[in-house]
Design a protein around this motif. Sequence first.
Motif, PDB file in Angstrom:
ATOM      1  N   MET A   1     -11.357   6.011  26.577  1.00 46.26           N
ATOM      2  CA  MET A   1     -10.495   6.283  27.657  1.00 46.26           C
ATOM      3  C   MET A   1      -9.280   7.533  27.073  1.00 46.26           C
ATOM      4  O   MET A   1      -8.994   8.383  27.871  1.00 46.26           O
ATOM      5  CB  MET A   1      -9.719   5.180  28.331  1.00 46.26           C
ATOM      6  N   HIS A   2      -8.981   7.216  25.851  1.00 42.73           N
ATOM      7  CA  HIS A   2      -8.015   8.110  25.203  1.00 42.73           C
ATOM      8  C   HIS A   2      -8.519   9.711  25.162  1.00 42.73           C
ATOM      9  O   HIS A   2      -7.681  10.657  25.353  1.00 42.73           O
ATOM     10  CB  HIS A   2      -7.132   7.807  24.073  1.00 42.73           C
ATOM     11  N   THR A   3      -9.559   9.700  24.751  1.00 41.28           N
ATOM     12  CA  THR A   3     -10.266  11.050  24.715  1.00 41.28           C
ATOM     13  C   THR A   3     -10.400  11.787  26.180  1.00 41.28           C
ATOM     14  O   THR A   3     -10.116  12.893  26.163  1.00 41.28           O
ATOM     15  CB  THR A   3     -11.714  11.074  24.093  1.00 41.28           C
ATOM     16  N   PHE A   4     -10.673  11.170  27.137  1.00 44.39           N
ATOM     17  CA  PHE A   4     -10.594  11.669  28.463  1.00 44.39           C
ATOM     18  C   PHE A   4      -9.259  12.221  28.688  1.00 44.39           C
ATOM     19  O   PHE A   4      -9.164  13.138  29.442  1.00 44.39           O
ATOM     20  CB  PHE A   4     -11.188  10.652  29.403  1.00 44.39           C
ATOM     21  N   ILE A   5      -8.248  11.545  28.540  1.00 44.25           N
ATOM     22  CA  ILE A   5      -6.985  11.881  28.971  1.00 44.25           C
ATOM     23  C   ILE A   5      -6.575  12.940  27.983  1.00 44.25           C
ATOM     24  O   ILE A   5      -5.829  13.943  28.533  1.00 44.25           O
ATOM     25  CB  ILE A   5      -6.073  10.733  28.500  1.00 44.25           C
ATOM     26  N   LYS A   6      -7.051  13.075  26.781  1.00 41.32           N
ATOM     27  CA  LYS A   6      -6.612  14.291  25.846  1.00 41.32           C
ATOM     28  C   LYS A   6      -7.314  15.397  26.356  1.00 41.32           C
ATOM     29  O   LYS A   6      -6.747  16.402  26.304  1.00 41.32           O
ATOM     30  CB  LYS A   6      -7.051  14.049  24.461  1.00 41.32           C
ATOM     31  N   VAL A   7      -8.494  15.408  26.759  1.00 42.30           N
ATOM     32  CA  VAL A   7      -9.328  16.616  27.477  1.00 42.30           C
ATOM     33  C   VAL A   7      -8.518  17.246  28.625  1.00 42.30           C
ATOM     34  O   VAL A   7      -8.417  18.306  28.748  1.00 42.30           O
ATOM     35  CB  VAL A   7     -10.650  16.052  27.791  1.00 42.30           C
ATOM     36  N   PHE A   8      -8.147  16.179  29.334  1.00 42.24           N
ATOM     37  CA  PHE A   8      -7.432  16.483  31.008  1.00 42.24           C
ATOM     38  C   PHE A   8      -6.161  17.006  30.266  1.00 42.24           C
ATOM     39  O   PHE A   8      -5.826  18.198  31.158  1.00 42.24           O
ATOM     40  CB  PHE A   8      -6.965  15.185  31.559  1.00 42.24           C
ATOM     41  N   ALA A   9      -5.448  16.737  29.266  1.00 40.30           N
ATOM     42  CA  ALA A   9      -4.251  17.392  29.042  1.00 40.30           C
ATOM     43  C   ALA A   9      -4.556  18.788  28.474  1.00 40.30           C
ATOM     44  O   ALA A   9      -3.864  19.737  28.789  1.00 40.30           O
ATOM     45  CB  ALA A   9      -3.373  16.635  27.849  1.00 40.30           C
ATOM     46  N   MET A  10      -5.543  18.712  27.766  1.00 34.23           N
ATOM     47  CA  MET A  10      -5.936  20.245  27.031  1.00 34.23           C
ATOM     48  C   MET A  10      -6.389  21.187  28.268  1.00 34.23           C
ATOM     49  O   MET A  10      -5.820  22.323  28.437  1.00 34.23           O
ATOM     50  CB  MET A  10      -7.099  20.165  26.127  1.00 34.23           C
ATOM     51  N   VAL A  11      -6.989  20.695  29.462  1.00 32.07           N
ATOM     52  CA  VAL A  11      -7.392  21.548  30.386  1.00 32.07           C
ATOM     53  C   VAL A  11      -6.134  22.031  31.187  1.00 32.07           C
ATOM     54  O   VAL A  11      -6.214  23.111  31.703  1.00 32.07           O
ATOM     55  CB  VAL A  11      -8.332  20.733  31.415  1.00 32.07           C
ATOM     56  N   ALA A  34       2.285  23.459  31.746  1.00 31.61           N
ATOM     57  CA  ALA A  34       1.982  23.112  30.443  1.00 31.61           C
ATOM     58  C   ALA A  34       2.712  22.249  29.641  1.00 31.61           C
ATOM     59  O   ALA A  34       2.395  21.521  28.667  1.00 31.61           O
ATOM     60  CB  ALA A  34       2.177  24.786  29.634  1.00 31.61           C
ATOM     61  N   ALA A  35       3.907  22.014  29.992  1.00 29.79           N
ATOM     62  CA  ALA A  35       4.982  20.975  29.552  1.00 29.79           C
ATOM     63  C   ALA A  35       4.125  19.676  29.651  1.00 29.79           C
ATOM     64  O   ALA A  35       4.287  18.653  29.120  1.00 29.79           O
ATOM     65  CB  ALA A  35       6.402  21.168  30.171  1.00 29.79           C
ATOM     66  N   LEU A  36       3.684  19.350  31.196  1.00 31.99           N
ATOM     67  CA  LEU A  36       3.168  18.004  31.507  1.00 31.99           C
ATOM     68  C   LEU A  36       1.915  17.921  30.553  1.00 31.99           C
ATOM     69  O   LEU A  36       1.682  16.947  30.106  1.00 31.99           O
ATOM     70  CB  LEU A  36       2.857  18.361  33.101  1.00 31.99           C
ATOM     71  N   GLY A  37       0.880  18.897  30.289  1.00 30.71           N
ATOM     72  CA  GLY A  37      -0.207  18.775  29.385  1.00 30.71           C
ATOM     73  C   GLY A  37       0.298  18.299  27.995  1.00 30.71           C
ATOM     74  O   GLY A  37      -0.323  17.337  27.444  1.00 30.71           O
ATOM     75  N   LEU A  40       1.546  14.771  27.979  1.00 24.94           N
ATOM     76  CA  LEU A  40       0.361  13.777  28.254  1.00 24.94           C
ATOM     77  C   LEU A  40      -0.204  13.531  26.910  1.00 24.94           C
ATOM     78  O   LEU A  40      -0.636  12.593  26.601  1.00 24.94           O
ATOM     79  CB  LEU A  40      -0.448  14.279  29.208  1.00 24.94           C
ATOM     80  N   TRP A  41      -0.372  14.739  26.029  1.00 28.86           N
ATOM     81  CA  TRP A  41      -0.947  14.683  24.921  1.00 28.86           C
ATOM     82  C   TRP A  41      -0.234  13.756  23.725  1.00 28.86           C
ATOM     83  O   TRP A  41      -1.061  13.050  23.294  1.00 28.86           O
ATOM     84  CB  TRP A  41      -1.086  16.220  24.357  1.00 28.86           C
ATOM     85  N   VAL A  42       1.117  13.959  23.639  1.00 24.72           N
ATOM     86  CA  VAL A  42       1.852  13.261  23.123  1.00 24.72           C
ATOM     87  C   VAL A  42       1.943  11.838  23.360  1.00 24.72           C
ATOM     88  O   VAL A  42       1.727  10.760  22.393  1.00 24.72           O
ATOM     89  CB  VAL A  42       3.321  13.724  22.990  1.00 24.72           C
ATOM     90  N   ALA A  43       2.132  11.406  24.571  1.00 24.89           N
ATOM     91  CA  ALA A  43       1.925  10.066  25.254  1.00 24.89           C
ATOM     92  C   ALA A  43       0.339   9.475  24.858  1.00 24.89           C
ATOM     93  O   ALA A  43       0.573   8.273  24.268  1.00 24.89           O
ATOM     94  CB  ALA A  43       1.964   9.893  26.635  1.00 24.89           C
ATOM     95  N   VAL A  44      -0.512  10.145  24.601  1.00 21.03           N
ATOM     96  CA  VAL A  44      -1.899   9.216  24.302  1.00 21.03           C
ATOM     97  C   VAL A  44      -1.933   9.315  22.868  1.00 21.03           C
ATOM     98  O   VAL A  44      -2.543   8.319  22.302  1.00 21.03           O
ATOM     99  CB  VAL A  44      -2.944  10.293  25.130  1.00 21.03           C
TER     100      VAL A  44
END
Length: 59
Positions: A1-11, A34-37, A40-44
Amino acid sequence: MHTFIKVFAMVLVIGSMGALEIDKIGMTQAITQAALGIMLWVAVNQAETIDKLRRRRRV
């Protein structure tokens, strides 16, 4: 699940740069996206660290 969210943040981050480049969105929207992404990455990453520490504590 974490990986999916990281991919979403990168996108989100990459997509904001691409959309800004082709003039589909404004600078304010690109910065916000970009700030949201990034947030999100930091939170994950924090969630992954917490999970690792919980697993260590159980063992």
